[in-house]
Design a protein around this motif. Structure first.
Motif, PDB file in Angstrom:
ATOM      1  N   LEU A 292      -0.263  12.216  -0.808  1.00  0.00           N
ATOM      2  CA  LEU A 292      -0.177  10.780  -1.101  1.00  0.00           C
ATOM      3  C   LEU A 292       1.265  10.299  -1.042  1.00  0.00           C
ATOM      4  O   LEU A 292       1.538   9.192  -0.583  1.00  0.00           O
ATOM      5  N   TRP A 293       2.182  11.124  -1.504  1.00  0.00           N
ATOM      6  CA  TRP A 293       3.593  10.762  -1.488  1.00  0.00           C
ATOM      7  C   TRP A 293       4.087  10.607  -0.053  1.00  0.00           C
ATOM      8  O   TRP A 293       4.765   9.649   0.276  1.00  0.00           O
ATOM      9  N   VAL A 294       3.700  11.542   0.817  1.00  0.00           N
ATOM     10  CA  VAL A 294       4.120  11.478   2.222  1.00  0.00           C
ATOM     11  C   VAL A 294       3.501  10.269   2.919  1.00  0.00           C
ATOM     12  O   VAL A 294       4.182   9.548   3.650  1.00  0.00           O
ATOM     13  N   LEU A 295       2.213  10.023   2.683  1.00  0.00           N
ATOM     14  CA  LEU A 295       1.564   8.852   3.282  1.00  0.00           C
ATOM     15  C   LEU A 295       2.203   7.553   2.791  1.00  0.00           C
ATOM     16  O   LEU A 295       2.348   6.596   3.554  1.00  0.00           O
TER      17      LEU A 295
ATOM     18  N   PHE B 252       3.493  10.405  -6.789  1.00  0.00           N
ATOM     19  CA  PHE B 252       4.516  10.901  -7.713  1.00  0.00           C
ATOM     20  C   PHE B 252       3.919  11.179  -9.091  1.00  0.00           C
ATOM     21  O   PHE B 252       4.217  12.204  -9.711  1.00  0.00           O
ATOM     22  N   ILE B 253       3.071  10.274  -9.570  1.00  0.00           N
ATOM     23  CA  ILE B 253       2.485  10.422 -10.910  1.00  0.00           C
ATOM     24  C   ILE B 253       1.538  11.618 -10.966  1.00  0.00           C
ATOM     25  O   ILE B 253       1.588  12.421 -11.898  1.00  0.00           O
ATOM     26  N   PHE B 254       0.652  11.734  -9.977  1.00  0.00           N
ATOM     27  CA  PHE B 254      -0.350  12.797 -10.001  1.00  0.00           C
ATOM     28  C   PHE B 254       0.126  14.086  -9.351  1.00  0.00           C
ATOM     29  O   PHE B 254      -0.591  15.083  -9.367  1.00  0.00           O
TER      30      PHE B 254
ATOM     31  N   LEU C  35       0.832  -1.202   0.000  1.00  0.00           N
ATOM     32  CA  LEU C  35       0.000   0.000   0.000  1.00  0.00           C
ATOM     33  C   LEU C  35       0.868   1.254   0.000  1.00  0.00           C
ATOM     34  O   LEU C  35       0.566   2.228  -0.694  1.00  0.00           O
ATOM     35  N   GLY C  36       1.948   1.230   0.743  1.00  0.00           N
ATOM     36  CA  GLY C  36       2.867   2.359   0.766  1.00  0.00           C
ATOM     37  C   GLY C  36       3.498   2.604  -0.595  1.00  0.00           C
ATOM     38  O   GLY C  36       3.621   3.752  -1.030  1.00  0.00           O
ATOM     39  N   ILE C  37       3.886   1.530  -1.271  1.00  0.00           N
ATOM     40  CA  ILE C  37       4.470   1.671  -2.607  1.00  0.00           C
ATOM     41  C   ILE C  37       3.448   2.218  -3.594  1.00  0.00           C
ATOM     42  O   ILE C  37       3.759   3.105  -4.406  1.00  0.00           O
ATOM     43  N   VAL C  38       2.217   1.718  -3.524  1.00  0.00           N
ATOM     44  CA  VAL C  38       1.160   2.197  -4.426  1.00  0.00           C
ATOM     45  C   VAL C  38       0.894   3.680  -4.198  1.00  0.00           C
ATOM     46  O   VAL C  38       0.800   4.464  -5.158  1.00  0.00           O
ATOM     47  N   LEU C  39       0.758   4.096  -2.934  1.00  0.00           N
ATOM     48  CA  LEU C  39       0.518   5.506  -2.653  1.00  0.00           C
ATOM     49  C   LEU C  39       1.698   6.369  -3.059  1.00  0.00           C
ATOM     50  O   LEU C  39       1.521   7.495  -3.545  1.00  0.00           O
TER      51      LEU C  39
END
Length: 51
Positions: free
Chosen positions: A20-23, A13-15, A4-8
């Motif tokens: 989201l990057w910090v979470l 990064f993409i958006f 989940l951390g990798i996905v967020l």
């Protein structure tokens, strides 16, 4: 938690969403710490295994 951390992290990064990057980073670090503690056999919060 690590996945989940990798996905967020990737989505943030993409958006370009900083929250989201910090979470993602926080969840990745917490997941890695819990994984390391579990792999060495140390109980986490009074439990040896989390199912």
């Amino acid at each position: 938690m690590i996945i989940l951390g990798i996905v967020l992290l990737v989505l943030g990064f993409i958006f370009g969403i900083h929250l989201l990057w910090v979470l993602g980073v926080v969840l990745l670090v917490i997941g890695a710490v819990l994984w390391i503690l579990g792999s060495v056999g140390r109980p986490v919060a009074g439990r040896r295994y989390w199912y």
